[in-house]
Design a protein around this motif. Structure first.
Motif, short mmCIF file in Angstrom:
data_model
loop_
_atom_site.label_atom_id
_atom_site.label_comp_id
_atom_site.label_asym_id
_atom_site.label_seq_id
_atom_site.Cartn_x
_atom_site.Cartn_y
_atom_site.Cartn_z
N ALA A 1 0.83 -1.25 -0.08
CA ALA A 1 0.09 -0.07 0.02
C ALA A 1 0.83 1.30 -0.08
N TRP A 2 0.43 2.20 -0.74
CA TRP A 2 1.04 3.53 -0.86
C TRP A 2 0.02 4.45 -0.12
N ILE A 3 -0.08 4.97 0.92
CA ILE A 3 -0.95 5.50 1.66
C ILE A 3 -0.60 7.05 1.92
N GLY A 4 -1.79 7.72 1.72
CA GLY A 4 -1.49 9.26 1.93
C GLY A 4 -0.60 9.90 1.27
N ASP A 5 -0.06 10.86 2.10
CA ASP A 5 1.42 11.80 1.76
C ASP A 5 2.54 10.96 1.73
N GLN A 6 2.56 9.61 1.97
CA GLN A 6 3.80 8.76 1.96
C GLN A 6 4.89 9.22 0.42
N ASP A 7 6.03 9.15 0.82
CA ASP A 7 6.93 9.57 -0.25
C ASP A 7 7.11 8.51 -1.31
N LEU A 8 7.10 8.74 -2.49
CA LEU A 8 7.02 7.83 -3.60
C LEU A 8 8.28 6.98 -3.45
N MET A 9 9.38 7.64 -3.60
CA MET A 9 10.70 6.74 -3.80
C MET A 9 11.08 5.91 -2.74
N PRO A 10 10.93 6.07 -1.46
CA PRO A 10 11.07 4.98 -0.31
C PRO A 10 10.02 4.01 -0.61
N HIS A 11 8.80 4.20 -0.70
CA HIS A 11 7.82 3.30 -1.12
C HIS A 11 8.50 2.11 -2.40
N LEU A 12 8.80 2.90 -3.34
CA LEU A 12 9.23 2.31 -4.68
C LEU A 12 10.38 1.31 -4.08
N LYS A 13 11.38 2.04 -3.51
CA LYS A 13 12.48 1.27 -3.07
C LYS A 13 12.32 -0.17 -2.32
N GLY A 14 11.31 0.28 -1.47
CA GLY A 14 10.82 -0.87 -0.54
C GLY A 14 10.20 -2.15 -1.41
N LEU A 15 9.49 -1.64 -2.26
CA LEU A 15 9.00 -2.63 -3.05
C LEU A 15 9.82 -3.55 -4.00
N LEU A 16 10.68 -2.73 -4.73
CA LEU A 16 11.94 -3.19 -5.27
C LEU A 16 12.56 -4.28 -4.52
N ALA A 17 12.98 -3.85 -3.11
CA ALA A 17 13.84 -4.63 -2.45
C ALA A 17 13.06 -5.98 -1.81
N GLU A 18 11.78 -6.02 -1.76
CA GLU A 18 11.07 -7.20 -1.35
C GLU A 18 10.79 -7.96 -2.39
N GLY A 19 10.09 -7.45 -3.44
CA GLY A 19 9.79 -8.36 -4.56
C GLY A 19 8.95 -9.47 -4.26
N SER A 20 8.39 -10.13 -5.54
CA SER A 20 7.53 -11.32 -5.61
C SER A 20 6.19 -10.97 -4.93
N LEU A 21 5.26 -10.19 -5.22
CA LEU A 21 4.00 -9.84 -4.86
C LEU A 21 3.04 -10.13 -5.85
N ASP A 22 2.00 -11.07 -5.29
CA ASP A 22 0.81 -11.22 -5.89
C ASP A 22 -0.45 -10.26 -6.09
N ALA A 23 -0.81 -9.75 -7.15
CA ALA A 23 -1.94 -8.92 -7.21
C ALA A 23 -3.16 -9.62 -7.82
N GLU A 24 -4.43 -9.35 -7.43
CA GLU A 24 -5.42 -9.90 -8.00
C GLU A 24 -6.33 -8.78 -8.51
N VAL A 25 -7.09 -9.13 -9.50
CA VAL A 25 -8.40 -8.04 -10.02
C VAL A 25 -9.52 -8.69 -10.41
N HIS A 26 -10.49 -8.43 -9.80
CA HIS A 26 -11.68 -8.86 -10.14
C HIS A 26 -12.74 -8.12 -10.73
N PHE A 27 -13.27 -8.49 -11.67
CA PHE A 27 -14.29 -7.56 -12.44
C PHE A 27 -15.73 -8.00 -12.06
N GLY A 28 -16.63 -7.04 -11.75
CA GLY A 28 -18.00 -7.40 -11.38
C GLY A 28 -18.88 -7.09 -12.72
N ASP A 29 -20.08 -7.36 -12.39
CA ASP A 29 -20.94 -7.12 -13.58
C ASP A 29 -21.41 -5.45 -13.54
#
Length: 266
Positions: A202-230
């Protein structure tokens, strides 16, 4: 050391890939030699690859037009997740226009930037979104108006559905279809994430973008799901607040079902 190497290689992939993709996208926008979303999909997939993110999809984008997609919002990565496999355009808050990389990506996919706190401009922005829908663009609205922590869906803001009303009132369409879409980040290194770990994505509120990006890059291997309704038709007699509540309920239901039983990682 391994995390630093992962960040270096991932950023290198994004930079080199962007140097190739940007000119191709500009050429597409100016000449129409191929669909603008062709390059964008490749670009989004490249960024997801750099992040180590896998996308799982249930259902599909509606073929009905005009189409407004009402989705929950967890992170800036939601744009890459959706844009990697469907032909959509986004509605984003105005300050994103100046962000490094994300702002450039947004402009190259003809994002509509809205200033939610300035009533003087809201009518013009809603009118622009209405025109885009009338032309056949499927517009993605992050209806919470903010980002959540990945565990809960925030209340949908009915004012953000004004573009649907305007498309009808201006005679651009007799009705607009609104499709609920739930986005969830479900696994980390193949293991289902609990409440404590979901905010990693999650990237919440006024959190700085670059630290969040670096954290995601360092962590790696995430699964995201997208569900479409009617999709639900929205016409002249429809109530905007009731529609917002209905979309919120449908998205919340899909998201909770996803978090309770996430798709297998692959």
């Amino acid at each position: 050391m391994i995390k630093k190497l992962r960040i270096f290689l991932a950023l290198g992939l994004v930079v080199v890939g962007s140097l190739v993709m940007v000119p191709l996208q500009l050429l597409s926008m100016k000449t129409g030699l191929w669909s603008e979303t062709v390059v964008l999909k490749i670009w989004h997939r490249m960024i997801l690859k750099a992040l180590g993110m896998r996308v799982h999809v249930k259902g599909k984008l509606s073929r009905e037009r005009p189409l407004l997609i009402a989705a929950n919002h967890i992170s800036w990565t939601d744009i890459m997740v959706l844009g990697s496999f469907v032909d959509v355009k986004f509605i984003a808050r105005a300050d994103m226009e100046g962000w490094p990389l994300i702002g450039m990506l947004s402009k190259l996919q003809r994002t509509v930037f809205i200033e939610r706190d300035r009533k003087r401009t809201s009518g013009d922005q809603a009118s622009e979104i209405a025109r885009r829908m009338a032309k056949g663009d499927a517009m993605v609205l992050f209806a919470e108006g903010s980002t959540g922590d990945g565990n809960l869906v925030l209340p949908f803001k009915s004012t953000l559905f004004g573009a649907a009303s305007m498309a009808i009132s201006e005679g651009a369409a007799e009705q607009v279809f609104i499709q609920p879409v739930a986005i969830a980040y479900t696994r980390l290194h193949g293991v289902p994430m609990g409440r404590r770990h979901r905010p990693i994505a999650a990237w919440i509120g006024d959190q700085d973008l670059m630290p969040h990006l670096k954290g995601l890059l360092a962590e790696g291997s995430l699964d995201a799901e997208v569900h479409f309704g009617d999709p639900v038709p929205f016409s002249k007699g429809s109530n905007r607040k009731e529609t917002a509540r209905l979309m919120e309920a449908k998205v919340r239901e899909m998201m909770q079902a996803t978090l309770a039983d996430p798709a297998p990682s692959r």
